[in-house]
Design a protein around this motif. Structure first.
Motif, PDB file in Angstrom:
ATOM      1  N   VAL A  30       4.606   0.203 -11.706  1.00 62.81           N
ATOM      2  CA  VAL A  30       3.458  -0.210 -10.885  1.00 62.81           C
ATOM      3  C   VAL A  30       2.825   0.987 -10.176  1.00 62.81           C
ATOM      4  O   VAL A  30       2.096   0.832  -9.195  1.00 62.81           O
ATOM      5  N   GLY A  31       3.148   2.189 -10.676  1.00 61.38           N
ATOM      6  CA  GLY A  31       2.522   3.389 -10.135  1.00 61.38           C
ATOM      7  C   GLY A  31       3.070   3.852  -8.808  1.00 61.38           C
ATOM      8  O   GLY A  31       2.381   4.536  -8.050  1.00 61.38           O
ATOM      9  N   LYS A  32       4.315   3.500  -8.520  1.00 60.43           N
ATOM     10  CA  LYS A  32       4.944   3.922  -7.269  1.00 60.43           C
ATOM     11  C   LYS A  32       6.235   4.677  -7.568  1.00 60.43           C
ATOM     12  O   LYS A  32       6.745   4.641  -8.691  1.00 60.43           O
ATOM     13  N   GLY A  33       6.782   5.341  -6.573  1.00 61.80           N
ATOM     14  CA  GLY A  33       7.998   6.115  -6.748  1.00 61.80           C
ATOM     15  C   GLY A  33       9.125   5.623  -5.876  1.00 61.80           C
ATOM     16  O   GLY A  33       8.972   4.685  -5.080  1.00 61.80           O
ATOM     17  N   VAL A  34      10.277   6.281  -6.016  1.00 66.21           N
ATOM     18  CA  VAL A  34      11.437   5.964  -5.188  1.00 66.21           C
ATOM     19  C   VAL A  34      12.048   7.253  -4.638  1.00 66.21           C
ATOM     20  O   VAL A  34      11.892   8.333  -5.197  1.00 66.21           O
ATOM     21  N   GLN A  35      12.740   7.086  -3.530  1.00 61.00           N
ATOM     22  CA  GLN A  35      13.431   8.188  -2.867  1.00 61.00           C
ATOM     23  C   GLN A  35      14.867   7.758  -2.606  1.00 61.00           C
ATOM     24  O   GLN A  35      15.134   6.621  -2.244  1.00 61.00           O
ATOM     25  N   GLY A  36      15.796   8.675  -2.779  1.00 62.27           N
ATOM     26  CA  GLY A  36      17.184   8.349  -2.467  1.00 62.27           C
ATOM     27  C   GLY A  36      18.097   8.728  -3.615  1.00 62.27           C
ATOM     28  O   GLY A  36      17.735   9.533  -4.456  1.00 62.27           O
ATOM     29  N   PRO A  78       0.807  -1.227   0.000  1.00 62.40           N
ATOM     30  CA  PRO A  78       0.000   0.000   0.000  1.00 62.40           C
ATOM     31  C   PRO A  78       0.842   1.281   0.000  1.00 62.40           C
ATOM     32  O   PRO A  78       0.269   2.380  -0.068  1.00 62.40           O
ATOM     33  N   TYR A  79       2.159   1.153   0.091  1.00 63.12           N
ATOM     34  CA  TYR A  79       3.009   2.347   0.151  1.00 63.12           C
ATOM     35  C   TYR A  79       3.100   3.012  -1.221  1.00 63.12           C
ATOM     36  O   TYR A  79       3.063   2.352  -2.253  1.00 63.12           O
ATOM     37  N   ASP A  80       3.256   4.328  -1.213  1.00 62.39           N
ATOM     38  CA  ASP A  80       3.326   5.100  -2.450  1.00 62.39           C
ATOM     39  C   ASP A  80       4.749   5.217  -2.976  1.00 62.39           C
ATOM     40  O   ASP A  80       4.959   5.484  -4.159  1.00 62.39           O
ATOM     41  N   MET A  81       5.725   5.039  -2.090  1.00 61.39           N
ATOM     42  CA  MET A  81       7.120   5.240  -2.470  1.00 61.39           C
ATOM     43  C   MET A  81       8.018   4.407  -1.574  1.00 61.39           C
ATOM     44  O   MET A  81       7.714   4.199  -0.389  1.00 61.39           O
ATOM     45  N   VAL A  82       9.120   3.933  -2.140  1.00 66.79           N
ATOM     46  CA  VAL A  82      10.118   3.185  -1.383  1.00 66.79           C
ATOM     47  C   VAL A  82      11.391   4.016  -1.331  1.00 66.79           C
ATOM     48  O   VAL A  82      11.876   4.495  -2.362  1.00 66.79           O
ATOM     49  N   SER A  83      11.921   4.206  -0.128  1.00 68.96           N
ATOM     50  CA  SER A  83      13.186   4.916   0.031  1.00 68.96           C
ATOM     51  C   SER A  83      14.325   3.915  -0.136  1.00 68.96           C
ATOM     52  O   SER A  83      14.358   2.876   0.545  1.00 68.96           O
ATOM     53  N   LEU A  84      15.229   4.200  -1.044  1.00 73.16           N
ATOM     54  CA  LEU A  84      16.299   3.273  -1.410  1.00 73.16           C
ATOM     55  C   LEU A  84      17.570   3.560  -0.622  1.00 73.16           C
ATOM     56  O   LEU A  84      17.905   4.710  -0.351  1.00 73.16           O
ATOM     57  N   LYS A 138      17.274   1.630 -12.422  1.00 72.57           N
ATOM     58  CA  LYS A 138      16.491   0.397 -12.499  1.00 72.57           C
ATOM     59  C   LYS A 138      15.369   0.390 -11.461  1.00 72.57           C
ATOM     60  O   LYS A 138      14.241  -0.038 -11.752  1.00 72.57           O
ATOM     61  N   SER A 139      15.684   0.859 -10.275  1.00 72.11           N
ATOM     62  CA  SER A 139      14.687   0.872  -9.206  1.00 72.11           C
ATOM     63  C   SER A 139      13.536   1.812  -9.546  1.00 72.11           C
ATOM     64  O   SER A 139      12.353   1.482  -9.326  1.00 72.11           O
ATOM     65  N   HIS A 140      13.875   2.982 -10.093  1.00 76.73           N
ATOM     66  CA  HIS A 140      12.847   3.951 -10.461  1.00 76.73           C
ATOM     67  C   HIS A 140      11.942   3.375 -11.554  1.00 76.73           C
ATOM     68  O   HIS A 140      10.707   3.497 -11.496  1.00 76.73           O
ATOM     69  N   SER A 141      12.522   2.743 -12.534  1.00 72.21           N
ATOM     70  CA  SER A 141      11.736   2.154 -13.628  1.00 72.21           C
ATOM     71  C   SER A 141      10.825   1.047 -13.113  1.00 72.21           C
ATOM     72  O   SER A 141       9.659   0.942 -13.517  1.00 72.21           O
ATOM     73  N   LEU A 142      11.359   0.209 -12.236  1.00 72.70           N
ATOM     74  CA  LEU A 142      10.586  -0.899 -11.694  1.00 72.70           C
ATOM     75  C   LEU A 142       9.357  -0.401 -10.937  1.00 72.70           C
ATOM     76  O   LEU A 142       8.239  -0.904 -11.141  1.00 72.70           O
ATOM     77  N   MET A 143       9.540   0.579 -10.085  1.00 80.56           N
ATOM     78  CA  MET A 143       8.435   1.059  -9.271  1.00 80.56           C
ATOM     79  C   MET A 143       7.477   1.939 -10.061  1.00 80.56           C
ATOM     80  O   MET A 143       6.258   1.923  -9.832  1.00 80.56           O
ATOM     81  N   ALA A 144       8.000   2.727 -10.996  1.00 80.59           N
ATOM     82  CA  ALA A 144       7.131   3.562 -11.829  1.00 80.59           C
ATOM     83  C   ALA A 144       6.166   2.706 -12.640  1.00 80.59           C
ATOM     84  O   ALA A 144       5.025   3.104 -12.907  1.00 80.59           O
TER      85      ALA A 144
END
Length: 526
Positions: free
Chosen positions: A454-460, A432-438, A446-452
């Motif tokens: 599925v409609g999610k973001g990354v931080q870091g 249910p989280y909107d973003m994962v902090s890396l 790669k992490s940004h592409s993977l999460m984007a």
């Protein structure tokens, strides 16, 4: 402080004081009903003949009921009822008489006396069984809360996490309010660590200090993840040179059972069988987190003084991380005790984690209602667990927190940080989280592409070790890093917040953080 949106309930051992209306409204309604029925069934009849009784003394049933309920005199509310019973007149009915005007009241009194007695008896039985109820919660939208604070002037960090266009890459860093700042050291030199968290004015001041130096896109309230174990009654202190130290390590069923009993006693609940304790504690989690009201006060004060400059982040530690701290009791390199327990007493670990998850969720909900505009959950000890065990002992409780929070605050955005656990990224794709902090172990592109996808973001997730370079080198490395992940900057990335992979250290140069912020904001600038 903004108005509390909870329904506050007073608790006591017998709950009689909480329902005075039951003792008065019920008999009144009963009397009214009896009188109405009597008048409808006997219009114009002779009351004397209908209710003539032998020349004896009849004790009122009301007096009988209350003379057998001496326990009612144990508190002021009950003493009032007891006195009412004592003052109920004894009905002295004489032989029948032909004077209708004097005997008209005799029969109805005998009849009507029965109804309040029965009504009061029912009310008493209900009240004696009543137990303290959990605090009721009310769902709230961010718009409702925003209306109580100054308008937001810089919403880039919120737009980024929602996948909307930004006018610059937003940036903030963990421990941006910390010992690397000379002003922080000076301000806190005479203040014990947890006392800083417990004083809203101090916490507010420390949260705002980095804004005096840097053009940050978010603030994070000054606090600590270990305020939750404190609120659960565990004794933990921050000792110089050692970090957090628990007076007693949490490692046995007996210890946790006592923790639950103490928590229930705090909200007026006793006598619960041990098999039902955990669920009962969970029911009362909204009340238990009121012990952390100083955090909510600090959030409200800080957001007001930020004056819309940037959003304010609330946070908590993950249940697994809090358990590790409590179980190990002090810093460790081996994590022996918590590792032993997940294999030898998994039921106990899950029992503890479940309670902590509900408490964390209610704590975050209260932070949102106090003014927090986004939330982050720190799984700082994710790296202790192998992937399979992390999926069993951490992930379900992380998801539980987010699900509960979003039920009460449906439009709040949430970030999760699984520290040094690169395997967790894919496992969080359906969370249910909107973003994962890396952390720095993961490739940003790669992490940004993977999460984007599925409609999610990354931080870091720049390594904080770059802060030991010169400010000029920090700026160069930051621009290079962003270009490798997002190209030359012709288009600003969405669903991305710049941050370090971990927080600022006390021996880092404040000028280097300034160079980092400047480089992030200059990326893609026209």
């Amino acid at each position: 402080m903004q108005p509390n949106r909870y329904i506050n309930l007073e608790h006591n051992s017998d709950r009689l004081e909480g329902h005075p209306w039951s003792l008065f409204l019920a008999p009144c309604l009963a009397c009214l009903a009896a009188a109405t029925c009597f008048s409808l069934m006997n219009p114009g009849s002779s009351m004397t003949q209908q209710f003539a009784m032998p020349q004896t003394q009849v004790v009122s049933p009301v007096a009988t009921v209350y003379s057998q309920s001496q326990v009612f005199s144990s508190n002021p509310a009950r003493r009032t009822v007891h006195l009412m019973a004592e003052q109920t007149p004894v009905i002295n009915t004489a032989a029948p008489t032909s004077q209708n005007t004097s005997s008209w009241f005799t029969g109805p009194i005998a009849l009507l006396a029965l109804f309040p007695a029965l009504a009061l008896g029912v009310a008493t039985a209900i009240l004696r069984k009543a137990q303290p109820e959990p605090v009721a919660m009310m769902a709230v939208t961010c718009a409702e809360i925003d209306a109580k604070f100054p308008p937001l002037k810089n919403d880039n960090v919120l737009r980024a996490i929602r996948g909307q266009a930004v006018d610059r890459i937003p940036v903030w860093v963990m421990r941006q309010a910390g010992r690397y700042l000379p002003e922080y050291v000076d301000f806190t030199k005479d203040k014990e660590f947890f006392s800083r968290c417990q004083n809203p004015e101090v916490a507010c001041t420390l949260t705002l200090q980095p804004f005096e130096r840097y053009d940050l896109d978010a603030g994070i309230i000054f606090s600590d993840i270990l305020v939750i174990p404190q609120a659960l009654g565990l004794d933990v202190k921050m000792i110089k040179g050692q970090g957090p130290v628990f007076t007693t390590a949490l490692r046995t069923v007996e210890q946790w059972s006592q923790v639950e009993k103490d928590l229930l006693a705090r909200v007026g609940v006793t006598g619960v069988e041990e098999a039902n304790q955990t669920e009962e504690v969970i029911k009362h989690a909204p009340e238990l987190v009121e012990a952390l009201s100083y955090v909510y006060d600090a959030i409200t004060l800080t957001r007001t003084r930020l004056d819309g400059r940037a959003p304010l982040i609330g946070f908590c530690g993950s249940p697994w991380t809090l358990f590790v701290y409590a179980c190990e009791a002090k810093k460790t390199k081996t994590y022996t005790e918590c590792s032993r327990l997940i294999y030898t007493q998994p039921e106990l670990v899950h029992r503890i984690l479940k309670v902590m998850a509900h408490v964390c969720a209610q704590y975050l909900i209260r932070q949102v209602k106090a003014g927090a505009q986004m939330l982050q959950v720190f799984d700082s000890h994710a790296n202790v667990l192998p992937p399979k065990q992390w999926g069993e002992f951490s992930l379900p409780y992380l998801n539980m927190i987010a699900e509960i929070v979003k039920q009460e605050c449906p439009d709040i955005t949430m970030i999760v940080l699984p520290k040094e656990a690169p395997f967790a990224l894919e496992m969080l794709a359906s969370s249910p989280y909107d973003m994962v902090s890396l952390d720095p172990t993961l490739d940003l592109k790669k992490s940004h592409s993977l999460m984007a996808a599925v409609g999610k973001g990354v931080q870091g997730n720049l390594s904080n070790t770059i802060m030991y370079a010169s400010p000029e080198k920090v700026e160069e490395l930051t621009k290079e890093y962003l270009a490798e992940a997002f190209g030359p900057g012709t288009t600003l990335p969405t669903r991305y917040i710049a941050n370090l992979g971990s927080g600022m250290n006390p021996d880092m140069d404040p000028a280097c953080l300034g160079a980092f912020v400047k480089a992030v904001h200059s990326f893609g600038a026209k």
